[in-house]
Design a protein around this motif. Structure first.
Motif, PDB file in Angstrom:
ATOM      1  N   LEU A   3       0.792  -1.223   0.000  1.00  0.00           N
ATOM      2  CA  LEU A   3       0.000   0.000   0.000  1.00  0.00           C
ATOM      3  C   LEU A   3       0.827   1.278   0.000  1.00  0.00           C
ATOM      4  CD1 LEU A   3      -2.834  -1.016   2.498  1.00  0.00           C
ATOM      5  CD2 LEU A   3      -2.885  -1.020   0.002  1.00  0.00           C
ATOM      6  N   GLY A   4       2.127   1.178   0.259  1.00  0.00           N
ATOM      7  CA  GLY A   4       2.959   2.371   0.287  1.00  0.00           C
ATOM      8  C   GLY A   4       3.513   2.626   1.673  1.00  0.00           C
ATOM      9  N   ALA A   5       4.281   3.704   1.801  1.00  0.00           N
ATOM     10  CA  ALA A   5       4.921   4.054   3.068  1.00  0.00           C
ATOM     11  C   ALA A   5       4.011   4.958   3.873  1.00  0.00           C
ATOM     12  CB  ALA A   5       6.257   4.750   2.803  1.00  0.00           C
ATOM     13  N   TRP A   6       3.675   4.543   5.093  1.00  0.00           N
ATOM     14  CA  TRP A   6       2.821   5.372   5.947  1.00  0.00           C
ATOM     15  C   TRP A   6       3.685   6.274   6.820  1.00  0.00           C
ATOM     16  CZ3 TRP A   6      -1.170   1.141   7.768  1.00  0.00           C
ATOM     17  CH2 TRP A   6      -1.970   0.817   6.669  1.00  0.00           C
ATOM     18  N   PRO A   7       3.351   7.542   6.885  1.00  0.00           N
ATOM     19  CA  PRO A   7       4.145   8.472   7.707  1.00  0.00           C
ATOM     20  C   PRO A   7       3.800   8.323   9.183  1.00  0.00           C
ATOM     21  CG  PRO A   7       2.278   9.614   6.747  1.00  0.00           C
ATOM     22  CD  PRO A   7       2.238   8.218   6.196  1.00  0.00           C
ATOM     23  N   ALA A   8       4.565   9.008  10.017  1.00  0.00           N
ATOM     24  CA  ALA A   8       4.226   9.037  11.443  1.00  0.00           C
ATOM     25  C   ALA A   8       2.895   9.761  11.620  1.00  0.00           C
ATOM     26  CB  ALA A   8       5.323   9.749  12.228  1.00  0.00           C
ATOM     27  N   PRO A   9       2.043   9.273  12.522  1.00  0.00           N
ATOM     28  CA  PRO A   9       0.742   9.939  12.711  1.00  0.00           C
ATOM     29  C   PRO A   9       0.914  11.376  13.186  1.00  0.00           C
ATOM     30  CG  PRO A   9       0.800   7.776  13.781  1.00  0.00           C
ATOM     31  CD  PRO A   9       2.202   8.094  13.372  1.00  0.00           C
ATOM     32  N   PRO A  10       0.230  12.315  12.554  1.00  0.00           N
ATOM     33  CA  PRO A  10       0.287  13.703  13.029  1.00  0.00           C
ATOM     34  C   PRO A  10      -0.525  13.860  14.310  1.00  0.00           C
ATOM     35  CG  PRO A  10      -1.284  13.511  11.240  1.00  0.00           C
ATOM     36  CD  PRO A  10      -0.643  12.161  11.383  1.00  0.00           C
ATOM     37  N   PRO A  11      -0.318  14.926  15.057  1.00  0.00           N
ATOM     38  CA  PRO A  11      -1.143  15.164  16.251  1.00  0.00           C
ATOM     39  C   PRO A  11      -2.618  15.270  15.870  1.00  0.00           C
ATOM     40  CG  PRO A  11       0.735  16.667  16.175  1.00  0.00           C
ATOM     41  CD  PRO A  11       0.678  15.981  14.848  1.00  0.00           C
ATOM     42  N   SER A  38      -0.442   4.221  -2.994  1.00  0.00           N
ATOM     43  CA  SER A  38      -1.680   3.673  -3.534  1.00  0.00           C
ATOM     44  C   SER A  38      -2.852   4.471  -3.006  1.00  0.00           C
ATOM     45  CB  SER A  38      -1.846   2.203  -3.144  1.00  0.00           C
ATOM     46  OG  SER A  38      -2.046   2.076  -1.741  1.00  0.00           O
ATOM     47  N   LEU A  39      -3.888   4.565  -3.812  1.00  0.00           N
ATOM     48  CA  LEU A  39      -5.104   5.236  -3.360  1.00  0.00           C
ATOM     49  C   LEU A  39      -5.694   4.514  -2.162  1.00  0.00           C
ATOM     50  CD1 LEU A  39      -7.229   7.421  -3.705  1.00  0.00           C
ATOM     51  CD2 LEU A  39      -8.331   6.004  -5.447  1.00  0.00           C
ATOM     52  N   MET A  40      -5.685   3.188  -2.186  1.00  0.00           N
ATOM     53  CA  MET A  40      -6.200   2.444  -1.044  1.00  0.00           C
ATOM     54  C   MET A  40      -5.387   2.725   0.213  1.00  0.00           C
ATOM     55  SD  MET A  40      -8.311   0.426   0.368  1.00  0.00           S
ATOM     56  CE  MET A  40      -9.220  -0.589  -0.783  1.00  0.00           C
ATOM     57  N   GLY A  41      -4.078   2.784   0.087  1.00  0.00           N
ATOM     58  CA  GLY A  41      -3.244   3.057   1.257  1.00  0.00           C
ATOM     59  C   GLY A  41      -3.533   4.407   1.861  1.00  0.00           C
ATOM     60  N   TRP A  42      -3.715   5.415   1.021  1.00  0.00           N
ATOM     61  CA  TRP A  42      -4.002   6.749   1.547  1.00  0.00           C
ATOM     62  C   TRP A  42      -5.396   6.811   2.159  1.00  0.00           C
ATOM     63  CZ3 TRP A  42      -1.445  11.757  -0.289  1.00  0.00           C
ATOM     64  CH2 TRP A  42      -0.074  11.553  -0.494  1.00  0.00           C
ATOM     65  N   MET A  43      -6.350   6.107   1.579  1.00  0.00           N
ATOM     66  CA  MET A  43      -7.696   6.063   2.170  1.00  0.00           C
ATOM     67  C   MET A  43      -7.669   5.381   3.529  1.00  0.00           C
ATOM     68  SD  MET A  43     -10.158   5.109  -1.046  1.00  0.00           S
ATOM     69  CE  MET A  43     -10.713   6.362  -2.220  1.00  0.00           C
ATOM     70  N   ALA A  44      -6.976   4.237   3.614  1.00  0.00           N
ATOM     71  CA  ALA A  44      -6.913   3.512   4.884  1.00  0.00           C
ATOM     72  C   ALA A  44      -6.218   4.343   5.960  1.00  0.00           C
ATOM     73  CB  ALA A  44      -6.194   2.178   4.683  1.00  0.00           C
ATOM     74  N   TRP A  45      -5.166   5.044   5.584  1.00  0.00           N
ATOM     75  CA  TRP A  45      -4.456   5.884   6.559  1.00  0.00           C
ATOM     76  C   TRP A  45      -5.362   7.004   7.069  1.00  0.00           C
ATOM     77  CZ3 TRP A  45      -0.409   5.282   9.478  1.00  0.00           C
ATOM     78  CH2 TRP A  45       0.207   6.386  10.066  1.00  0.00           C
TER      79      TRP A  45
END
Length: 646
Positions: free
Chosen positions: A19-27, A151-158
């Protein structure tokens, strides 16, 4: 159970990696633009940051008097309508009155997060379907994200996981009662994926995802357990046919099944053939491993996709009949959420539910992810899905015609020799329109090469020329579906064509009449280019749609030479100037197969061209991602090639 969990864990890791690289969660600091009251509750129009510079616009429905412990619900809208649609308002208000906190976000590319300007009839001077543009522009959005390995799915899931963060940050939200509902037609897909990857979600309702689809026959055939297409098929809708899913086994049923032993509502927009549904049988077995069959429920509608209301329960997101058809009862039994005594009638105009938050355009965020080239050959071989020729047979069809046969695919070729030929150089030529295109549009160049004593091999690489599945290369074309299917299988059409080309080169080198030290590649395009007067920022159903480029020839020539060091010269006309040029706007007018996932991380096309030095390379008539001229006009291919092969 142990076997299932081993099977599941391998596939979940593959899903996550794809799905791609997920960044650190923002506040979690949502910005509330407006608060509205309704009978029994209130609505907050808010936005929360999912990635740096990217905001999720949403409506948060809450009870007028929040309890000390409340379920938290996230409802994912369909591709039909964004967060303000009536059914979404109904669910927000109904479940808020029942004591829940309900978040309804805009999916990426929809509603206030659309990546195009066509929000209403006044947005374009000709008739078009304003309500379908968010859906259709998913195609462009997914292709642009793929260039950076995303991926579009990865960004949606995040986005949805950050929505869970938002709910859990609210006082009184019970962390053991986080529920995710995915609407029909494009909401169930991210619901299923997000629930599989986020263990905080206690229950998921993924409509039309995992099992039989609205397009599936009803009733199902008797042999459905063995004939059902568990993988699905490739199309322009990237959230429905996930990249690498068929190769690595994270098929929709396995994604949803991995939620066990948490709660699942197996949900269908239309009539459901419970007895023959092979996926429902698999779910029963999986949940049985945990002795939790009571954690499974189903929701169903009536009729068929081809039917009309009231016989068929069409809806925009999740209708009242679908909620009554299993969701209310399951939520009451599992989470003590009371079913409403009556449905909601207090709907607000969409304008009242807007947040007004602005994000950076996605194409700009993706462009910033590009990296300098590293090991070009290794990286491009990886993202192309492998480029080494497989075993093939060469079939001589007489009169200088031959074809490669590999993996059940034929690669036809026409080998033209000069008069009084004994032994000499050869130019291998290919384009989207194939052999016939060269003989129609480049006959003078072909004749000039032959007159200069140079053989010409015209090749129909797979999906081109006589092997192409039609002339259309656009969003809904058969070529797009084939390209998307190859991504599911862990391959790319671009990579397969490089393999085909390398097989052809191997066959030519085996011919004693070919001088293997003097081989050139000629990739071309005969497609019209959008001129400076052509408007390229148009809706997908604009009456006059821009021309779509055919950069396949130029792309294959560069990549073929990257992996074939003995190629002496490369002439490419009509190729992409760079993959990054596809990120200059939300509008794309090049085919699906021209944009290889991860290209911006492997090294863009200018880096590939530079790596071919000191060999001769000529790039002419290049285009950008909008199929506009982006380089010097083309001259004579034959004159340049003759000079390099003397």
């Amino acid at each position: 159970r142990e076997d299932w969990e081993r099977y599941r864990d391998v596939r979940l890791k593959a899903l996550r990696d794809s799905l791609g690289a997920w960044p650190a969660p923002p506040p979690t600091r949502p910005v509330v633009a407006k608060t509205l009251a309704f009978e029994g509750g209130r609505i907050e129009n808010l936005a929360y940051e999912s990635r740096p510079g990217l905001f999720v616009t949403a409506n948060l429905y809450s009870p007028a008097k929040p309890a000390a412990s409340m379920p938290g619900l996230i409802i994912i809208h369909s591709h039909h309508n964004a967060k303000t649609q009536a059914e979404l308002q109904d669910m927000g208000m109904l479940w808020a009155r029942a004591g829940c906190l309900v978040l309804v976000p805009d999916q990426l590319g929809h509603g206030e997060r659309r990546q195009h300007p066509f929000k209403d009839a006044a947005s374009f001077p000709a008739p078009f379907k304003a309500g379908r543009q968010d859906y259709w522009f998913r195609y462009t959005l997914a292709l642009q994200l793929q260039l950076a390995g995303e991926s579009l799915m990865g960004w949606m899931a995040w986005d949805l996981m950050r929505g869970v963060d938002l709910l859990l940050a609210r006082p009184g939200v019970d962390p053991n009662r986080i529920l995710l509902l995915g609407s029909v037609a494009g909401g169930g897909d991210p619901a299923g994926v997000t629930a599989a990857l986020d263990p905080r979600i206690a229950c998921v309702v993924p409509f039309n995802f995992g099992g039989p689809q609205p397009e599936s026959p009803y009733p199902l055939p008797e042999d459905a357990a063995t004939s059902f297409n568990y993988a699905g098929g490739g199309s322009w809708e990237s959230t429905r046919n996930l990249r690498l899913s068929a190769r690595d086994g994270f098929l929709p049923w396995a994604i949803v099944g991995s939620v066990a032993p948490r709660r699942l509502v197996h949900a269908h927009e239309f009539a459901w053939d419970r007895e023959r549904d092979p996926v429902w049988a698999r779910y029963g077995k999986i949940w049985g491993f945990y002795e939790k069959p009571d954690h499974l429920a189903a929701a169903t509608g009536r009729g068929k996709l081809s039917g009309q209301p009231p016989e068929a329960t069409h809806c925009n997101n999740i209708g009242a009949e679908h909620r009554k058809g299993g969701i209310y009862a399951a939520f009451e039994r599992w989470f003590a959420i009371p079913a409403p005594e009556k449905e909601n009638a207090d709907r607000r105009p969409s304008e009242e539910l807007l947040c007004g938050a602005a994000s950076k355009p996605v194409h700009e965020l993706v462009a910033a992810m590009a990296k300098p080239a590293g090991d070009l050959r290794a990286d491009w071989a990886r993202i192309l899905g492998g480029v080494d020729p497989t075993e093939f047979s060469v079939i001589d069809r007489g009169l200088q015609r031959f074809s490669l046969e590999t993996e059940g695919v034929a690669v036809p070729a026409l080998l033209l020799y000069p008069e009084r030929w004994e032994r000499g150089p050869v130019v291998v030529a290919f384009a989207q329109d194939g052999k016939a295109g060269f003989l129609k549009h480049r006959k003078e160049d072909v004749d000039a090469l032959l007159a200069a004593g140079i053989a010409v091999c015209l090749v129909d690489l797979r999906g081109t020329g006589e092997t192409r599945p039609g002339k259309d290369v656009g969003r809904t074309s058969a070529l797009t579906s084939i390209s998307a299917t190859e991504l599911m299988l862990g391959r790319t059409l671009a990579g397969l064509r490089v393999r085909d080309l390398r097989g052809v080169l191997r066959a030519l080198r085996a011919k004693k009449e070919i001088d293997a030290s003097r081989i050139a590649l000629w990739g071309d395009s005969f497609a019209p280019v959008n001129g400076p007067e052509t408007r390229v920022d148009v809706p997908w159903d604009a009456p006059k749609f821009p021309e779509t480029g055919h950069p396949m020839g130029g792309l294959t020539a560069l990549l073929g030479a990257l992996f074939e060091e003995e190629v002496r010269a490369v002439y490419a006309r009509g190729g992409l100037e760079s993959c990054a040029s596809a990120l200059r706007s939300p509008f794309l007018h090049v085919p699906h197969d021209a944009l290889v996932p991860g290209a911006l991380l492997a090294g863009d096309l200018p880096a590939v061209a530079a790596a071919l030095a000191p060999r001769a390379v000529k790039l002419e008539g290049q285009i950008d991602g909008q199929n506009r001229a982006a380089g010097p006009p083309a001259g004579s291919a034959s004159a340049w090639l003759i000079e390099r092969l003397r």
